[in-house]
Write a protein that holds these residues in place. Sequence first.
Motif, short mmCIF file in Angstrom:
data_model
loop_
_atom_site.label_atom_id
_atom_site.label_comp_id
_atom_site.label_asym_id
_atom_site.label_seq_id
_atom_site.Cartn_x
_atom_site.Cartn_y
_atom_site.Cartn_z
N ASN A 293 -35.52 26.22 -15.48
CA ASN A 293 -36.39 25.04 -15.44
C ASN A 293 -35.55 23.77 -15.28
OD1 ASN A 293 -35.58 23.96 -18.02
ND2 ASN A 293 -36.92 25.44 -19.03
N ALA A 294 -36.20 22.64 -15.10
CA ALA A 294 -35.50 21.39 -14.78
C ALA A 294 -34.53 20.98 -15.89
CB ALA A 294 -36.52 20.28 -14.53
N LYS A 295 -34.95 21.12 -17.14
CA LYS A 295 -34.08 20.71 -18.25
C LYS A 295 -32.87 21.64 -18.36
CE LYS A 295 -33.19 18.00 -21.74
NZ LYS A 295 -32.85 16.57 -21.52
N GLN A 296 -33.09 22.94 -18.19
CA GLN A 296 -31.98 23.88 -18.22
C GLN A 296 -30.96 23.56 -17.13
OE1 GLN A 296 -34.47 27.47 -17.91
NE2 GLN A 296 -33.47 28.25 -19.77
N ARG A 297 -31.45 23.12 -15.96
CA ARG A 297 -30.55 22.82 -14.85
C ARG A 297 -29.61 21.66 -15.20
NH1 ARG A 297 -34.98 23.19 -9.89
NH2 ARG A 297 -35.39 25.45 -10.09
N GLU A 298 -30.09 20.70 -15.98
CA GLU A 298 -29.23 19.60 -16.39
C GLU A 298 -28.07 20.11 -17.25
OE1 GLU A 298 -31.42 16.47 -18.28
OE2 GLU A 298 -33.00 16.47 -16.76
N TYR A 299 -28.39 20.99 -18.18
CA TYR A 299 -27.34 21.55 -19.03
C TYR A 299 -26.39 22.45 -18.23
CZ TYR A 299 -29.94 19.94 -23.16
OH TYR A 299 -30.56 19.18 -24.12
N LEU A 300 -26.95 23.22 -17.30
CA LEU A 300 -26.10 24.09 -16.49
C LEU A 300 -25.15 23.29 -15.60
CD1 LEU A 300 -28.65 26.87 -15.51
CD2 LEU A 300 -26.50 27.22 -16.76
N ALA A 301 -25.59 22.12 -15.14
CA ALA A 301 -24.69 21.27 -14.34
C ALA A 301 -23.47 20.88 -15.17
CB ALA A 301 -25.44 20.03 -13.87
N PHE A 302 -23.68 20.59 -16.46
CA PHE A 302 -22.56 20.28 -17.36
C PHE A 302 -21.66 21.50 -17.52
CE2 PHE A 302 -20.30 19.96 -21.30
CZ PHE A 302 -19.96 18.62 -21.40
N HIS A 303 -22.27 22.66 -17.71
CA HIS A 303 -21.48 23.89 -17.91
C HIS A 303 -20.63 24.19 -16.68
CE1 HIS A 303 -20.66 28.24 -18.33
NE2 HIS A 303 -20.72 28.02 -19.62
N ARG A 304 -21.21 24.08 -15.51
CA ARG A 304 -20.47 24.38 -14.28
C ARG A 304 -19.31 23.40 -14.08
NH1 ARG A 304 -25.85 25.25 -12.16
NH2 ARG A 304 -25.82 23.13 -11.31
N LEU A 305 -19.51 22.14 -14.46
CA LEU A 305 -18.49 21.12 -14.24
C LEU A 305 -17.38 21.17 -15.29
CD1 LEU A 305 -17.54 18.62 -12.66
CD2 LEU A 305 -18.95 17.23 -14.20
N ASN A 306 -17.74 21.46 -16.55
CA ASN A 306 -16.79 21.30 -17.65
C ASN A 306 -16.34 22.59 -18.32
OD1 ASN A 306 -16.79 18.20 -18.03
ND2 ASN A 306 -18.96 18.72 -17.92
N VAL A 307 -17.06 23.69 -18.12
CA VAL A 307 -16.73 24.94 -18.81
C VAL A 307 -16.38 26.06 -17.82
CG1 VAL A 307 -17.51 26.69 -20.46
CG2 VAL A 307 -18.24 24.30 -20.72
N PHE A 308 -17.17 26.21 -16.79
CA PHE A 308 -16.98 27.30 -15.84
C PHE A 308 -15.60 27.20 -15.18
CE2 PHE A 308 -17.74 28.88 -11.35
CZ PHE A 308 -17.70 30.23 -11.70
N GLY A 309 -14.83 28.27 -15.31
CA GLY A 309 -13.49 28.30 -14.74
C GLY A 309 -12.48 27.49 -15.50
N LYS A 310 -12.89 26.88 -16.63
CA LYS A 310 -11.99 26.02 -17.39
C LYS A 310 -11.92 26.40 -18.86
CE LYS A 310 -12.81 22.00 -14.44
NZ LYS A 310 -13.29 20.59 -14.38
N GLY A 311 -12.97 27.03 -19.36
CA GLY A 311 -13.03 27.31 -20.80
C GLY A 311 -11.91 28.20 -21.30
N PHE A 312 -11.31 28.98 -20.40
CA PHE A 312 -10.22 29.86 -20.81
C PHE A 312 -8.87 29.24 -20.55
CE2 PHE A 312 -11.78 30.92 -16.60
CZ PHE A 312 -10.64 30.89 -15.83
N ARG A 313 -8.84 27.94 -20.19
CA ARG A 313 -7.60 27.22 -20.00
C ARG A 313 -7.53 26.04 -20.95
NH1 ARG A 313 -8.94 27.17 -14.40
NH2 ARG A 313 -8.99 24.91 -14.44
N LEU A 314 -6.31 25.63 -21.26
CA LEU A 314 -6.11 24.46 -22.13
C LEU A 314 -6.12 23.20 -21.28
CD1 LEU A 314 -3.43 25.85 -24.55
CD2 LEU A 314 -5.63 24.89 -25.22
N ASP A 315 -7.32 22.80 -20.85
CA ASP A 315 -7.47 21.58 -20.06
C ASP A 315 -7.79 20.41 -20.97
OD1 ASP A 315 -6.96 22.82 -17.71
OD2 ASP A 315 -9.04 23.15 -17.20
#
Length: 315
Positions: A293-315
């Motif tokens: 849904n629209a609200k979930q998409r807002e949170y997922l945009a944050f996850h893709r930008l800040n967590v996806f591919g980065k959460g396992f690195r010390l960024d």
Amino acid sequence: MNYWWVNHKQTYRQEVQGGYIWSPKAKANGQANETYLTLTRVQPGDVVVSYADGQIKALGVATAPHREESKPEAFGATGDVWDSQGWLVPVEWALLRKPLRPKDHLGAIGPLLPSKHSPIRRETGDGNQGCYLASISQNLGQLLLRLISPSDSAALEALALQAAQTSEDIAEAQIATSGGSPTEVGQLVRARRGQGRFRLNVLAVEKRCRLTGVELEPFLIASHIKPWAVASDEERLDGNNGLVLAPHADLLFDRGWISFADDGSILVANEEAAAVLASWALPGSDVATAPFNAKQREYLAFHRLNVFGKGFRLD
């Protein structure tokens, strides 16, 4: 996140096994030492590079601020001339399987060393015996992690996880002293663990695990999309800021190995994550779940930008 470089010298074993760094408050002659005073500036979540015998042998995350403490008994006769009163910073260490020799990379490391109180000498790469704990730049810290990563990605993953947990601990302590009502504080703290009001709110939006299809609630974890540590109080309880996932799927999502597109397609960070998905018989990037849904998409945009591919690195 700040980076620090500790020259253990004779106390490497005691400090790494004991989970801390320690320095006296002053030199043997009573004079101040800037690289001792540096311990008082370390903050929880900061990364500490451990150097001894010409090698970086371990990486650590500070888990609490400094405290005044007498010289550790584990030091024994080591440092008999040191002041018995000092500062201690708790550190969670991860040992490297393949220690890194800074001398082997001095061309890249040398220009990034601090101009004052450098932990090693820019010209030779030898350790600076007068330096205990040095502040190093983000650029140098990230360079060292890149040099370490090819042979010790597991150590970096463990360290990144500890850094994330420390960040959550800090946020939880702030909530506990925020002056909110006991009920509200309790709900926010329980939300960190995927429990309480947050879990009920998520289950009202998401009915099953998107990777396994499991619907039985006792086998599912309520996981934040925008991480709890960086979310507002409202976001920490918002059911749209969550997914219900099987435990192994939750680990992959929480650490950034996978994410989702707005249309429900599964995003996979790299080949290593894809191999794990296959070995666990979980769907990969060729599978799309239900749209969000629209609200979930807002949170997922944050996850893709800040967590996806980065959460396992010390960024």
